[in-house]
Design a protein around this motif. Structure first.
Motif, PDB file in Angstrom:
ATOM      1  N   VAL A   1      32.958  53.627  26.733  1.00 27.71           N
ATOM      2  CA  VAL A   1      31.778  53.023  27.374  1.00 27.71           C
ATOM      3  C   VAL A   1      30.811  52.504  26.304  1.00 27.71           C
ATOM      4  CG1 VAL A   1      29.769  53.474  28.861  1.00 27.71           C
ATOM      5  CG2 VAL A   1      32.017  54.348  29.503  1.00 27.71           C
ATOM      6  N   GLY A   2      30.633  53.277  25.243  1.00 21.27           N
ATOM      7  CA  GLY A   2      29.770  52.816  24.155  1.00 21.27           C
ATOM      8  C   GLY A   2      30.280  51.518  23.561  1.00 21.27           C
ATOM      9  N   ALA A   3      31.612  51.362  23.568  1.00 22.46           N
ATOM     10  CA  ALA A   3      32.212  50.160  22.967  1.00 22.46           C
ATOM     11  C   ALA A   3      32.161  48.941  23.880  1.00 22.46           C
ATOM     12  CB  ALA A   3      33.666  50.456  22.585  1.00 22.46           C
TER      13      ALA A   3
ATOM     14  N   PRO B   1      22.555  48.076  27.889  1.00 22.21           N
ATOM     15  CA  PRO B   1      22.873  49.006  28.982  1.00 22.21           C
ATOM     16  C   PRO B   1      24.131  49.835  28.744  1.00 22.21           C
ATOM     17  CG  PRO B   1      23.247  46.718  29.657  1.00 22.21           C
ATOM     18  CD  PRO B   1      22.511  46.683  28.357  1.00 22.21           C
ATOM     19  N   PHE B   2      25.123  49.275  28.073  1.00 25.81           N
ATOM     20  CA  PHE B   2      26.359  50.036  27.849  1.00 25.81           C
ATOM     21  C   PHE B   2      26.071  51.231  26.924  1.00 25.81           C
ATOM     22  CE2 PHE B   2      27.545  45.572  28.570  1.00 25.81           C
ATOM     23  CZ  PHE B   2      28.282  45.717  29.728  1.00 25.81           C
ATOM     24  N   ALA B   3      25.256  50.973  25.896  1.00 26.48           N
ATOM     25  CA  ALA B   3      24.888  52.050  24.965  1.00 26.48           C
ATOM     26  C   ALA B   3      24.092  53.134  25.708  1.00 26.48           C
ATOM     27  CB  ALA B   3      24.072  51.476  23.808  1.00 26.48           C
TER      28      ALA B   3
ATOM     29  N   HIS C   1      29.549  40.656  25.563  1.00 28.12           N
ATOM     30  CA  HIS C   1      28.304  40.190  24.944  1.00 28.12           C
ATOM     31  C   HIS C   1      27.430  39.410  25.912  1.00 28.12           C
ATOM     32  CE1 HIS C   1      30.264  40.970  21.087  1.00 28.12           C
ATOM     33  NE2 HIS C   1      31.308  40.391  21.599  1.00 28.12           N
ATOM     34  N   ASP C   2      28.074  38.889  26.981  1.00 30.05           N
ATOM     35  CA  ASP C   2      27.328  38.027  27.894  1.00 30.05           C
ATOM     36  C   ASP C   2      26.478  38.799  28.885  1.00 30.05           C
ATOM     37  OD1 ASP C   2      29.473  39.148  29.135  1.00 30.05           O
ATOM     38  OD2 ASP C   2      29.954  37.407  30.369  1.00 30.05           O
TER      39      ASP C   2
ATOM     40  N   ASP D   1      17.044  39.561  31.001  1.00 32.29           N
ATOM     41  CA  ASP D   1      17.582  38.564  31.931  1.00 32.29           C
ATOM     42  C   ASP D   1      18.173  39.307  33.141  1.00 32.29           C
ATOM     43  OD1 ASP D   1      19.176  36.788  33.329  1.00 32.29           O
ATOM     44  OD2 ASP D   1      19.785  35.677  31.535  1.00 32.29           O
ATOM     45  N   PRO D   2      17.568  39.132  34.340  1.00 28.04           N
ATOM     46  CA  PRO D   2      18.052  39.874  35.512  1.00 28.04           C
ATOM     47  C   PRO D   2      19.533  39.628  35.801  1.00 28.04           C
ATOM     48  CG  PRO D   2      16.009  38.708  36.030  1.00 28.04           C
ATOM     49  CD  PRO D   2      16.411  38.275  34.654  1.00 28.04           C
ATOM     50  N   LYS D   3      20.019  38.418  35.476  1.00 21.29           N
ATOM     51  CA  LYS D   3      21.449  38.133  35.727  1.00 21.29           C
ATOM     52  C   LYS D   3      22.324  38.988  34.801  1.00 21.29           C
ATOM     53  CE  LYS D   3      21.388  33.442  37.423  1.00 21.29           C
ATOM     54  NZ  LYS D   3      21.048  32.190  36.795  1.00 21.29           N
ATOM     55  N   HIS D   4      21.919  39.087  33.552  1.00 22.14           N
ATOM     56  CA  HIS D   4      22.669  39.933  32.612  1.00 22.14           C
ATOM     57  C   HIS D   4      22.658  41.387  33.092  1.00 22.14           C
ATOM     58  CE1 HIS D   4      23.177  37.586  28.661  1.00 22.14           C
ATOM     59  NE2 HIS D   4      22.965  36.714  29.639  1.00 22.14           N
TER      60      HIS D   4
END
Ligand code: CMC
Length: 439
Positions: free
Chosen positions: A148-150, A258-260, A156-157, A163-166
């Motif tokens: 998950v950290g990776a 968020p992934f981190a 990257h997008d 950015d609410p879409k991201h």
């Protein structure tokens, strides 16, 4: 979170410094339900004192509109809906929608949401190679934490948190991919090939399929197990500002991707005082071994000089009963009944432990009741899920809670980087001593 400011009762609380007689008026902030909070944000600038609350037993760290808990009354609600109603009438993805968007979806909205989630279930193919870097005997939580950290290095997008879409894509990806990561972590540890998700199945059916299907045979998902799995996921989906959620929030407060942040939440969840308890319960039952040894372990749990605790008992917030445990207990009995498991010695042992602990003065007086993790492990065992996967399943379920809370934090205009202070009890200033002069 609503745009309306939290109602404030100005100067409702007076703090007196008995050393000099100075008084300080503090405002009270009122929620829609639950205890009021004293607004201490200006306390340091006005009094020169910090508050001291290790373990945050009396501290509200944020404003939130997602989950409400009343520990005395055994209440748990997601967005106002009681957990027992959701467990009975809803399904996990509908609960995900509710936690993220705040309301139950219409038919059209839920169809769109489910399609979006199921569209993101597959992992980037390169991630399958990434798994192979782990030792085969790695704990699946270690693998999940690493993978998950990776994810931020693969997607990257979706890492621009402003950015609410991201944010939406990252949130969708994490909810969707977590079961795939969990199943792959398990399959890697037992030398089975990874399974690609099947998007025609429900979230829980797909998860069981990815865990247990075999490329040489047809796999038919048992509806009893998928319903029980769905219920377990609902019960674990969010739980207010617990250790892992607070970890996600505090990691995210620095602007981390968020992934981190979710990887940080997974790390916190792993501990045996938190999500790791479900695994610890089964290990404890194995260690106790037979019913006649229960009193010995009850004695150990009560002994102040023995660090042993009864795993699956007690809760920081629930001091009467854990409403999730009640539903889970019933589900455990349903699953075992439906699967025809009548004489499981471990289950008998668990029931004996539950019976004795509920009657024992020490546990009654300290309000230590079986919590959700006491029963979830028993259900997982009946489903054939190995003990080391229990906390992984907790993480699969809790991801939506983490994601909802993280989004709420980013959107909160009062959000600041989390930065607690301390009561310093170390050395006061002293001069450096040259090596030759040290004793
Ligand atoms: N067995 C024996 N004694 C216990 C237990 C237990 N499971 N839990 C608490 N106590 C005692 C503790 O020794 C203390 O006694 P005293 O007041 O004499 O010092 C008193 O009860 C209060 O304990 P505490 O540690 O101050 O309470 P807490 O609110 O800080 O801890 C807890 C809550 C869940 C960490 C704790 O009850 C525990 O360690 N339970 C076992 C682990 C467990 O099942 N965790 C899963 C929690 S539910 C899933 C989740 O939400 O993560």
């Amino acid at each position: 979170m609503s745009d309306a400011p939290t109602p404030v009762e100005k100067n409702a609380f007076t703090l007196k410094d008995n050393r000099n007689g100075d008084t300080y008026d503090l405002d009270i902030l009122k929620g829609t339900t639950g205890p009021d909070v004293i607004d201490v944000r200006k306390l340091y600038s006005e009094t020169g004192c910090f508050t001291y609350d290790p373990g945050f037993t009396s501290t509200g760290s944020c404003e939130s509109a997602i989950t409400f808990i009343d520990g005395e009354k055994g209440i748990l609600r997601y967005r106002g809906y009681p957990i027992d109603q959701l467990a009975e009438k809803s399904d996990f993805l509908e609960v995900c929608f509710l936690l993220i968007y705040g309301d139950l979806p219409t038919e059209e909205k839920i169809e769109r949401f489910k399609t979006r989630i199921m569209y993101h279930t597959m992992l980037h193919e390169q991630i399958n190679y990434f798994f192979r870097g782990f030792r085969r005997d790695s704990h699946p939580m270690a693998i999940m934490n690493g993978v998950v950290g990776a994810l931020s290095s693969f997607y990257h997008d979706s890492t621009d948190i402003h950015d609410p879409k991201h944010r939406f894509i990252a949130s969708t990806r994490m909810i969707a991919k977590m079961p795939t990561i969990a199943a792959s972590a398990y399959r890697y540890s037992i030398g089975m090939p990874f399974t690609y998700p099947r998007n025609d199945l429900s979230f829980s059916e797909n998860f069981l399929y990815m865990m247990f299907s075999n490329p040489c045979e047809e796999y038919i998902v048992n509806p009893i197990l998928s319903r029980a799995m769905d219920r377990i996921l609902i019960l674990h989906a969010d739980h207010e500002q617990n250790a892992s959620t607070s970890t996600v929030r505090i990691s995210g407060s620095s602007g981390a991707n968020p992934f981190a942040c979710i990887a940080a939440g997974i790390a916190s969840l792993w501990g045996p005082a938190h999500g790791g308890a479900n695994e610890a319960v089964l290990n404890m039952l194995d260690e106790i071994g037979s019913k006649d040894r229960v009193p010995e372990y009850i004695k150990k749990a009560k002994d102040k000089d023995d660090p042993f605790r009864l795993m699956g008992f007690g809760h920081r917030v629930y001091k009467n009963f854990d409403p999730r445990a009640q539903i889970m207990r019933q589900t455990a009995h349903e699953v075992l009944g439906d699967l025809g498991i009548k004489n499981d010695p471990l289950l008998d042992l668990a029931m004996e432990l539950e019976r004795i602990a509920l009657e024992d003065e020490y546990f009654v007086e300290k309000k230590l009741y079986p919590n959700v993790d006491f029963y979830s492990g028993i259900i997982y065992r009946a489903m054939g899920i190995p003990t080391s996967m229990f906390t992984v399943l907790f993480a699969v379920a809790r991801t939506v809670g983490w994601v909802a809370q993280w989004n709420e934090m980013i959107e909160d205009p009062t959000q600041k980087i989390g930065r607690p202070r301390q009561l310093y009890t170390g050395e006061v200033e002293r001069d450096f001593v040259d090596m030759k002069d040290r004793t």
